[in-house]
Every structure is written in C-alpha cells, then in structure tokens.
Design an enzyme around this catalytic site. Structure first.
Site, mmCIF file in Angstrom:
data_model
loop_
_atom_site.group_PDB
_atom_site.id
_atom_site.type_symbol
_atom_site.label_atom_id
_atom_site.label_comp_id
_atom_site.label_asym_id
_atom_site.label_seq_id
_atom_site.Cartn_x
_atom_site.Cartn_y
_atom_site.Cartn_z
ATOM 1 N N ASP A 14 63.081 12.253 80.943
ATOM 2 C CA ASP A 14 62.110 13.335 80.935
ATOM 3 C C ASP A 14 62.370 14.273 82.109
ATOM 4 O O ASP A 14 62.515 13.824 83.252
ATOM 5 C CB ASP A 14 60.687 12.795 81.066
ATOM 6 N N ASN A 44 58.265 4.128 76.719
ATOM 7 C CA ASN A 44 56.922 4.165 77.299
ATOM 8 C C ASN A 44 56.060 3.025 76.779
ATOM 9 O O ASN A 44 55.348 2.351 77.542
ATOM 10 C CB ASN A 44 56.241 5.494 76.947
ATOM 11 N N THR A 216 43.902 7.769 67.109
ATOM 12 C CA THR A 216 43.632 8.133 68.490
ATOM 13 C C THR A 216 43.042 9.535 68.538
ATOM 14 O O THR A 216 43.507 10.450 67.856
ATOM 15 C CB THR A 216 44.903 8.056 69.345
ATOM 16 N N ARG A 220 38.005 11.511 73.109
ATOM 17 C CA ARG A 220 36.918 10.906 72.315
ATOM 18 C C ARG A 220 37.201 9.449 71.963
ATOM 19 O O ARG A 220 36.366 8.813 71.322
ATOM 20 C CB ARG A 220 36.702 11.715 71.040
ATOM 21 N N GLY A 247 49.042 8.340 75.106
ATOM 22 C CA GLY A 247 49.007 7.700 73.792
ATOM 23 C C GLY A 247 49.943 6.519 73.706
ATOM 24 O O GLY A 247 49.654 5.525 73.023
ATOM 25 N N ASP A 248 51.066 6.587 74.412
ATOM 26 C CA ASP A 248 52.000 5.468 74.435
ATOM 27 C C ASP A 248 51.429 4.284 75.206
ATOM 28 O O ASP A 248 51.677 3.122 74.850
ATOM 29 C CB ASP A 248 53.333 5.897 75.049
ATOM 30 N N ALA A 278 45.462 5.990 82.195
ATOM 31 C CA ALA A 278 46.800 6.567 82.380
ATOM 32 C C ALA A 278 46.781 8.066 82.628
ATOM 33 O O ALA A 278 47.777 8.614 83.114
ATOM 34 C CB ALA A 278 47.668 6.261 81.159
#
Length: 305
Positions: A14, A44, A216, A220, A247-248, A278
């Site tokens: 990244d 991840n 996901t 929320r 999300g990972d 995270a």
C-alpha cells in the site's frame, strides 16, 4: 502447526497519501504525509485473525524483488504462516494507491501477482481442507476462490469484494457471505439503503442458497441473516481517523471467532468491535486490536434481533 483459519487471497504493497481533503478532477494537492505498508484484503484479514487466534495461515502470490520480500517478512513478523505465499517469476507484487482524508479513503489497485494464478497446488489444497474456517475475497481470480471452496471441508467465508457476480455453487457454500451495502446491492440486484433494506436483501441471498449473510454497514455496525434468524449489531461511537482496512479487521476477527466455536451472533459482535477499534488510528495492521483489547470492548456492542 495446522492452521484453524486459512485465508486465500490478495496481498499488496500500500502506498498511502494522507490529505486534508480529496483533490478535485485536474487538481494537484500536496500530501500531509506518505507511508508504505503491506495490505491487500487477504493479507489484512489474515493479520486481523492472527491478532485474536494463534493458528492462521495465508495463501497468496507476490512478485519477485523487494516488495514481495517485504510483504512476506511483514506477515511472518505478525505470526501468520506464510508457507503458502508463493513468488511468481517475472511478476510485480500488487500495489494499492490509497488516498486518505477526513477518515475516508479512495483506492486504485494494480493487482500484479494477485492475478498470476488460477488454481491451488496439492499442498495448498491440503492446508485448506484441514482448516476449521477458510476465508476468500474477490481480489484474486475467481478460479482460485472456486478451488479453495472446492477444497474446503470446514466453514467457508466469502467476502465478495470488490463487487461482482458470484457463481450459484459458490454462493451455496458461503457461511457467511460477507458484503457491504454496495456489494449486496450488486449481488441481490436491488437497492440497499439502510438496515431494513440490508436485512431484506440478505434474506434474499439466503433464499438463493447462502447459508448465512453478514452485511457490514460502516459506522452503523452490521446485520446478520441465516435461513431462520436475523439480527443487527451496533458499535459504539468512535472518532474515525482512518477507515482503511477496517472491514478486513471485521472479517478476520469474524473468522477467528467462528473457528473457536462461537455462534454467528456472538462472532459478529466481536467482529464489529474489532472493526470499530481499527478506525481510531492510522494504518491497517498497526491499527488491528489484539484479543485482550477486543474482549475489553465487546461488552459495549449492542446486539438486537
């Protein structure tokens, strides 16, 4: 060591530019900071799982040269078994170009070696077949994901990201299928805007064969649906610094908790907790919480039927 969680997927380098705001078309902005780190949804998720479970393996592909070596070393330092991380000759390691501003991000992906394979070898199939939980995403060729699903004898999690069509045979193996609202809308062929739509569209995916679905929803939380039950999980409010890879973190911790026998409702509570923790600092792997930290905060999560 036999891995309880095996992640089959992507690994990238990244390149992250931290900005005060996103540039407009044709505009050049000076970055407040630039960093390089190891990412990719597969890598991840493997690191996030390893933070809360001791037996995690990763299967993927990198290119020749220092980027591939750095990615391998970074995962190895995290305690992830990288025996199945193979080097592809004459290929470059995948690279993600990420802009971060106001807690949001944009990503441009050069897949590189992530697309340079179309099957698992016999050793990799054996590792997959022995795992309690196998995790796949869609940043590698669909043939690789299909091969992992075919070899899996445990529980299969498919994080259908980036969004795209899924073969009905693969959908039928998902337990759970993990998607955000946009990805769910693509798969279900309907608009998804809010919790009610998410529940309805997820239920439609179970009628199409998915054994369970987790949607996901960012700040929320998440919605989960099985053939005969559903619920939602709401996280505490946190100050968002960088949502990259959150999300990972959710998917990795979900896999780890399912691997230790947690039911889906409680595993989602742990996963949403990890995802919310995270986003409070910059980076991906450096921001992922360990088992004790998630355990300390999981009581703050609200779960409703």
């Amino acid at each position: 060591m036999q891995a309880a969680v095996v992640v089959v997927g992507s690994v990238n380098v990244d390149v992250v530019a931290e900005l005060d705001r996103f540039p407009r078309p044709g505009e050049t902005l000076r970055a407040a900071g630039v960093r390089r780190n190891v990412g990719g949804k597969g890598a991840n998720q493997a690191v996030a799982a390893r933070r809360v479970h001791e037996a995690v393996a990763f299967i993927g592909r990198v290119g020749e040269g220092p980027d591939g070596s750095d990615a391998r070393a970074a995962l190895d330092r995290e305690g992830v078994d990288v025996t199945g991380l193979r080097t592809v000759a004459d290929a470059r390691t995948g690279t993600a170009f990420i802009q971060v501003a106001d807690g949001e991000n944009t990503i441009v992906l050069d897949p590189g070696a992530n697309e340079a394979w179309d099957d698992l070898d016999d050793t990799e199939r054996s590792v997959v077949s022995e795992a309690a939980v196998v995790v796949c995403q869609m940043e590698v060729p669909t043939a690789v994901t299909a091969a992992a699903a075919d070899a899996c004898t445990g529980r299969l999690i498919v994080n259908a990201a980036p969004a795209g069509a899924l073969d009905a045979t693969l959908v039928a193996r998902c337990d759970p299928l993990v998607v955000n609202e946009h990805e769910l809308a693509v798969l279900a062929g309907r608009s998804v805007d809010g919790i009610g739509d998410a529940r309805a569209a997820a239920a439609a995916m179970t009628r199409r064969g998915a054994r369970s679905v987790v949607v996901t929803l960012g700040a929320r939380g998440a919605v989960w649906v099985t053939g005969d039950d559903t619920g939602e999980v709401s996280p505490p409010r946190v100050d968002v610094v960088d949502s990259t890879g959150a999300g990972d973190a959710l998917v990795g911790v979900l896999a780890a908790r399912l691997a230790v026998g947690e039911d889906l409702r409680d595993a989602v509570r742990w996963a949403v907790t990890a995802g919310s923790l995270a986003v409070r600092t910059t980076g991906t792997h450096a921001a992922y919480p360990d088992l004790a930290t998630v355990a300390d905060h999981v009581a703050d999560i609200v779960s409703k039927s």
